[in-house]
Design a protein around this motif. Structure first.
Motif, PDB file in Angstrom:
ATOM      1  N   ASP A 224       0.692  -1.549  -0.285  1.00 28.19           N
ATOM      2  CA  ASP A 224      -0.204   0.030   0.151  1.00 28.19           C
ATOM      3  C   ASP A 224       0.683   1.159   0.183  1.00 28.19           C
ATOM      4  O   ASP A 224       0.044   2.542  -0.012  1.00 28.19           O
ATOM      5  CB  ASP A 224      -1.456  -0.144   1.492  1.00 28.19           C
ATOM      6  CG  ASP A 224       0.273  -0.098   2.062  1.00 28.19           C
ATOM      7  OD1 ASP A 224       1.111   0.065   2.531  1.00 28.19           O
ATOM      8  OD2 ASP A 224      -0.984   0.234   4.046  1.00 28.19           O
ATOM      9  N   GLY A 225       2.157   0.918  -0.047  1.00 28.94           N
ATOM     10  CA  GLY A 225       2.876   2.155  -0.162  1.00 28.94           C
ATOM     11  C   GLY A 225       3.471   2.636   1.154  1.00 28.94           C
ATOM     12  O   GLY A 225       3.884   4.010   1.430  1.00 28.94           O
ATOM     13  N   HIS A 226       2.580   2.549   2.283  1.00 33.61           N
ATOM     14  CA  HIS A 226       2.789   3.089   3.826  1.00 33.61           C
ATOM     15  C   HIS A 226       4.339   2.028   4.332  1.00 33.61           C
ATOM     16  O   HIS A 226       4.443   1.324   4.869  1.00 33.61           O
ATOM     17  CB  HIS A 226       1.695   2.884   4.599  1.00 33.61           C
ATOM     18  CG  HIS A 226       0.864   3.906   4.396  1.00 33.61           C
ATOM     19  ND1 HIS A 226       0.457   4.988   4.906  1.00 33.61           N
ATOM     20  CD2 HIS A 226      -0.628   3.762   3.668  1.00 33.61           C
ATOM     21  CE1 HIS A 226       0.165   5.944   3.910  1.00 33.61           C
ATOM     22  NE2 HIS A 226      -1.150   4.442   2.750  1.00 33.61           N
ATOM     23  N   PRO A 227       5.501   2.974   5.239  1.00 33.40           N
ATOM     24  CA  PRO A 227       6.494   2.260   5.247  1.00 33.40           C
ATOM     25  C   PRO A 227       6.370   2.263   7.149  1.00 33.40           C
ATOM     26  O   PRO A 227       4.894   2.554   7.311  1.00 33.40           O
ATOM     27  CB  PRO A 227       7.678   3.334   5.142  1.00 33.40           C
ATOM     28  CG  PRO A 227       6.454   4.432   5.329  1.00 33.40           C
ATOM     29  CD  PRO A 227       5.706   4.699   4.727  1.00 33.40           C
ATOM     30  N   THR A 228       7.040   0.649   7.310  1.00 34.65           N
ATOM     31  CA  THR A 228       6.627   0.235   8.561  1.00 34.65           C
ATOM     32  C   THR A 228       7.544   0.658   9.785  1.00 34.65           C
ATOM     33  O   THR A 228       7.369   0.959  10.822  1.00 34.65           O
ATOM     34  CB  THR A 228       6.528  -1.290   8.480  1.00 34.65           C
ATOM     35  OG1 THR A 228       7.262  -1.885   7.208  1.00 34.65           O
ATOM     36  CG2 THR A 228       4.819  -1.443   8.274  1.00 34.65           C
ATOM     37  N   VAL A 229       8.714   0.914   9.066  1.00 34.00           N
ATOM     38  CA  VAL A 229      10.549   1.385   9.506  1.00 34.00           C
ATOM     39  C   VAL A 229      11.098   2.481   8.971  1.00 34.00           C
ATOM     40  O   VAL A 229      10.750   2.090   7.202  1.00 34.00           O
ATOM     41  CB  VAL A 229      11.108   0.237   9.990  1.00 34.00           C
ATOM     42  CG1 VAL A 229      11.983   1.213  10.746  1.00 34.00           C
ATOM     43  CG2 VAL A 229      10.115  -0.483  10.560  1.00 34.00           C
ATOM     44  N   VAL A 230      11.369   3.242   9.407  1.00 31.13           N
ATOM     45  CA  VAL A 230      12.110   4.546   9.064  1.00 31.13           C
ATOM     46  C   VAL A 230      13.672   4.230   9.532  1.00 31.13           C
ATOM     47  O   VAL A 230      14.185   4.516  10.961  1.00 31.13           O
ATOM     48  CB  VAL A 230      11.085   5.795   8.709  1.00 31.13           C
ATOM     49  CG1 VAL A 230      12.470   6.719   8.233  1.00 31.13           C
ATOM     50  CG2 VAL A 230      10.220   5.849   8.680  1.00 31.13           C
ATOM     51  N   TYR A 231      14.572   4.875   8.839  1.00 25.86           N
ATOM     52  CA  TYR A 231      16.155   4.567   9.262  1.00 25.86           C
ATOM     53  C   TYR A 231      16.110   5.878   9.213  1.00 25.86           C
ATOM     54  O   TYR A 231      16.482   6.025   7.859  1.00 25.86           O
ATOM     55  CB  TYR A 231      16.819   3.668   8.360  1.00 25.86           C
ATOM     56  CG  TYR A 231      15.783   2.128   8.655  1.00 25.86           C
ATOM     57  CD1 TYR A 231      16.735   0.738   9.875  1.00 25.86           C
ATOM     58  CD2 TYR A 231      15.868   1.246   8.203  1.00 25.86           C
ATOM     59  CE1 TYR A 231      16.324   0.234  10.980  1.00 25.86           C
ATOM     60  CE2 TYR A 231      15.158   0.219   8.290  1.00 25.86           C
ATOM     61  CZ  TYR A 231      15.216  -0.955   9.529  1.00 25.86           C
ATOM     62  OH  TYR A 231      15.552  -1.963  10.051  1.00 25.86           O
ATOM     63  N   VAL A 232      16.766   6.668   9.825  1.00 27.20           N
ATOM     64  CA  VAL A 232      17.694   7.707  10.345  1.00 27.20           C
ATOM     65  C   VAL A 232      18.318   7.511  11.032  1.00 27.20           C
ATOM     66  O   VAL A 232      19.635   7.001  11.802  1.00 27.20           O
ATOM     67  CB  VAL A 232      16.278   9.168  10.716  1.00 27.20           C
ATOM     68  CG1 VAL A 232      17.523  10.433  10.753  1.00 27.20           C
ATOM     69  CG2 VAL A 232      15.071   8.400  10.139  1.00 27.20           C
ATOM     70  N   ARG A 233      19.757   8.499   9.852  1.00 31.46           N
ATOM     71  CA  ARG A 233      21.214   7.955  10.449  1.00 31.46           C
ATOM     72  C   ARG A 233      21.356   9.390  10.371  1.00 31.46           C
ATOM     73  O   ARG A 233      21.190  10.876   9.791  1.00 31.46           O
ATOM     74  CB  ARG A 233      22.131   7.828   9.295  1.00 31.46           C
ATOM     75  CG  ARG A 233      23.709   8.211   9.732  1.00 31.46           C
ATOM     76  CD  ARG A 233      24.621   7.105   8.508  1.00 31.46           C
ATOM     77  NE  ARG A 233      24.770   6.143   8.625  1.00 31.46           N
ATOM     78  CZ  ARG A 233      24.885   5.024   9.060  1.00 31.46           C
ATOM     79  NH1 ARG A 233      26.123   5.438  10.088  1.00 31.46           N
ATOM     80  NH2 ARG A 233      25.068   3.477   8.914  1.00 31.46           N
ATOM     81  N   ALA A 234      22.293  10.021  11.771  1.00 35.75           N
ATOM     82  CA  ALA A 234      21.886  11.599  11.800  1.00 35.75           C
ATOM     83  C   ALA A 234      23.494  12.266  12.558  1.00 35.75           C
ATOM     84  O   ALA A 234      24.271  10.437  12.754  1.00 35.75           O
ATOM     85  CB  ALA A 234      20.956  12.028  13.135  1.00 35.75           C
ATOM     86  N   ARG A 235      24.138  12.962  13.132  1.00 37.67           N
ATOM     87  CA  ARG A 235      25.311  13.388  13.213  1.00 37.67           C
ATOM     88  C   ARG A 235      25.733  13.312  14.960  1.00 37.67           C
ATOM     89  O   ARG A 235      24.020  13.442  15.624  1.00 37.67           O
ATOM     90  CB  ARG A 235      26.011  14.820  13.213  1.00 37.67           C
ATOM     91  CG  ARG A 235      26.019  15.701  12.451  1.00 37.67           C
ATOM     92  CD  ARG A 235      26.790  17.001  12.353  1.00 37.67           C
ATOM     93  NE  ARG A 235      26.262  17.897  13.114  1.00 37.67           N
ATOM     94  CZ  ARG A 235      25.525  18.809  13.690  1.00 37.67           C
ATOM     95  NH1 ARG A 235      24.484  19.257  11.939  1.00 37.67           N
ATOM     96  NH2 ARG A 235      24.943  19.134  14.486  1.00 37.67           N
ATOM     97  N   GLU A 236      26.597  12.179  15.390  1.00 33.31           N
ATOM     98  CA  GLU A 236      26.583  12.127  16.536  1.00 33.31           C
ATOM     99  C   GLU A 236      26.475  12.483  17.939  1.00 33.31           C
ATOM    100  O   GLU A 236      25.448  13.013  19.208  1.00 33.31           O
ATOM    101  CB  GLU A 236      27.710  11.006  16.858  1.00 33.31           C
ATOM    102  CG  GLU A 236      27.703   9.746  16.073  1.00 33.31           C
ATOM    103  CD  GLU A 236      28.760   8.892  15.598  1.00 33.31           C
ATOM    104  OE1 GLU A 236      29.199   9.534  17.479  1.00 33.31           O
ATOM    105  OE2 GLU A 236      29.336   8.170  16.123  1.00 33.31           O
ATOM    106  N   ASP A 237      26.769  14.274  17.868  1.00 33.54           N
ATOM    107  CA  ASP A 237      26.251  14.846  18.805  1.00 33.54           C
ATOM    108  C   ASP A 237      25.309  15.849  18.644  1.00 33.54           C
ATOM    109  O   ASP A 237      24.950  16.349  20.397  1.00 33.54           O
ATOM    110  CB  ASP A 237      27.385  16.226  18.694  1.00 33.54           C
ATOM    111  CG  ASP A 237      27.273  17.007  16.964  1.00 33.54           C
ATOM    112  OD1 ASP A 237      26.253  16.259  16.354  1.00 33.54           O
ATOM    113  OD2 ASP A 237      28.022  18.050  16.959  1.00 33.54           O
ATOM    114  N   ALA A 238      24.370  15.477  17.650  1.00 35.18           N
ATOM    115  CA  ALA A 238      23.171  15.601  17.920  1.00 35.18           C
ATOM    116  C   ALA A 238      22.239  14.880  17.608  1.00 35.18           C
ATOM    117  O   ALA A 238      20.979  14.635  17.630  1.00 35.18           O
ATOM    118  CB  ALA A 238      22.425  16.178  16.870  1.00 35.18           C
ATOM    119  N   LEU A 239      22.922  12.923  18.257  1.00 33.78           N
ATOM    120  CA  LEU A 239      21.465  11.836  17.884  1.00 33.78           C
ATOM    121  C   LEU A 239      20.182  11.392  18.903  1.00 33.78           C
ATOM    122  O   LEU A 239      18.610  11.855  18.812  1.00 33.78           O
ATOM    123  CB  LEU A 239      22.284  11.102  18.276  1.00 33.78           C
ATOM    124  CG  LEU A 239      21.468   9.312  17.655  1.00 33.78           C
ATOM    125  CD1 LEU A 239      21.492   9.937  16.095  1.00 33.78           C
ATOM    126  CD2 LEU A 239      22.428   8.338  17.707  1.00 33.78           C
TER     127      LEU A 239
END
Length: 403
Positions: A224-239
């Motif tokens: 149906d096009g809806h994600p079930t998990v979103v993976y996000v990578r960010a700067r460690e100092d602002a995680l």
């Protein structure tokens, strides 16, 4: 007021003259100078090695921990809700609008069974999930392909799949031969296996999954096009800050129904490692420097005793106490600095050699080298204070009368 007739001012020595006087004692007693400088060299080399080798090991460990994905967050709807919570179709793109976020991707459970072939019972799924995946998933989770290749924009529309490490093992595949790629039966049709992934220690759900293209899942598996998990990578100092605003970003109406994983224990280990240093090693280096400094001081005191006639002759020819002090202090400093430079070079070579042998990236903190040479300079100044004062206080008549 003018100076009395016949009085003369002491001649000020130029810096080059002071340097020559300081080198005079070292060049005339070379073996003693070398042995004295050796103590300082060992101390500085020890300092560089005990800082450089742990720093190289730490850098290698940091690289390994970073490769695991220590700056990765996992956002998903709170389970067991009625009706189920759905994330927006463009949830990954919404996450990238957060400033510190460097990458984001998504997967979705297609709730479809995967089998080794069409002869296997349709209820025997081997505990595997079929996930629709974006082409940038591996880049986001820092995944690597063990065999074959990954999904891309072209193959994402075709009946192709990539197997997680555990999924490949359970389905009976070890490698992918591009000339004769294997196939798996997903839903009611065959999918060609493009590749097998390396293990993902921080994303075990992907290890147990079969990844198919987002468009292919929509067209062939009823996704149906809806994600079930979103993976996000960010700067460690602002995680932690990203983790705090991510639910409201993905679901502004009901942020409380989006749960975000806490930063991984690997990140905590990484930060603890960055803040840990071996005080024992630094203590050993300090002891080595102290021993070297005592050796320099001892050499300078003996030098004063042996050169009493030279001191007396210089005093008789007009050298004042300040010039005598400067001569012996300069000699002590030069002795320590030369030993320190030699020790720093020796420590650099030893660190680079050992790190290369271990397969670590050689890392030499500039502060260790600069601090080592600066420490040698300080040791030379301290070690030369007493001998220089003693030499300056020596009366010319007493010095010249010494046999």
């Amino acid at each position: 007021m003018s100076a009395p007739l016949g009085a003369s001012r002491p001649t000020r020595l130029a810096p080059t003259d002071v340097l020559r006087l300081g080198l005079l004692g070292l060049t005339t007693r070379r073996m003693r100078a070398v042995l004295s400088a050796l103590g300082i060299s060992i101390g500085i080399a020890t300092l560089v090695v005990v800082v450089g080798i742990p720093a190289s090991s730490q850098r290698d460990l940091m690289d390994q921990l970073s490769a695991l994905g220590t700056n990765l967050l996992r956002a998903e709807p709170v389970p067991d809700q009625d009706p189920p919570v759905l994330l927006p179709a463009d949830a990954a793109a919404m996450a990238t609008r957060i400033g510190p976020v460097t990458a984001a991707s998504a997967v979705a459970n297609t709730h479809t069974a995967v089998r080794r072939n069409d002869l296997v019972d349709e209820y025997d799924t081997s505990g595997l999930s079929v996930l629709a995946a974006r082409p940038d998933l591996l880049e986001t989770v820092n995944g690597r392909v063990r065999s074959g290749r990954s999904l891309d924009a072209g193959t994402a529309r075709l009946p192709t799949a990539v197997l997680g490490y555990v999924a490949a093992s359970r389905l009976g595949f070890a490698v992918v031969d591009p000339s004769q790629p294997p196939q798996v039966f997903i839903g009611e049709r065959w999918f060609t296996v493009l590749g097998i992934l390396d293990p993902l220690p921080l994303s075990p759900d992907l290890d147990r999954s079969v990844l198919v293209g987002w468009d292919a899942a929509t067209a062939m598996l009823g996704f149906d096009g809806h994600p079930t998990v979103v993976y996000v990578r960010a700067r460690e100092d602002a995680l932690e800050d990203v983790r705090a605003v991510l639910p409201a970003t993905l679901n502004p109406q009901l942020p409380g129904l989006v749960q975000v994983s806490r930063p991984s224990d690997a990140l905590a280990a990484k930060r603890a490692t960055e803040n840990t240093f071996s005080a024992l090693f630094l203590g050993l280096a300090a002891v080595a420097l102290l021993v070297g400094g005592i050796g320099v001081a001892n050499t300078m005191v003996i030098s004063v005793l042996e050169r009493r006639r030279e001191i007396g002759l210089r005093r008789a020819l007009g050298a004042n106490r300040g010039q005598i002090r400067v001569q012996f202090l300069t000699e002590s400093v030069l002795l320590s600095v030369l030993g320190g430079a030699a020790g720093a070079a020796l420590g650099l070579l030893a660190t680079i050699g050992f790190a290369s042998y271990q397969g670590w990236p050689p890392t030499i903190p500039v502060t260790a080298v600069a601090g080592g040479i600066g420490g040698a300079l300080l040791v030379g100044m301290v070690a030369g204070v007493y001998p220089s004062i003693r030499a300056a206080r020596l009366p010319p008549t007493e010095a010249l009368s010494t046999p």
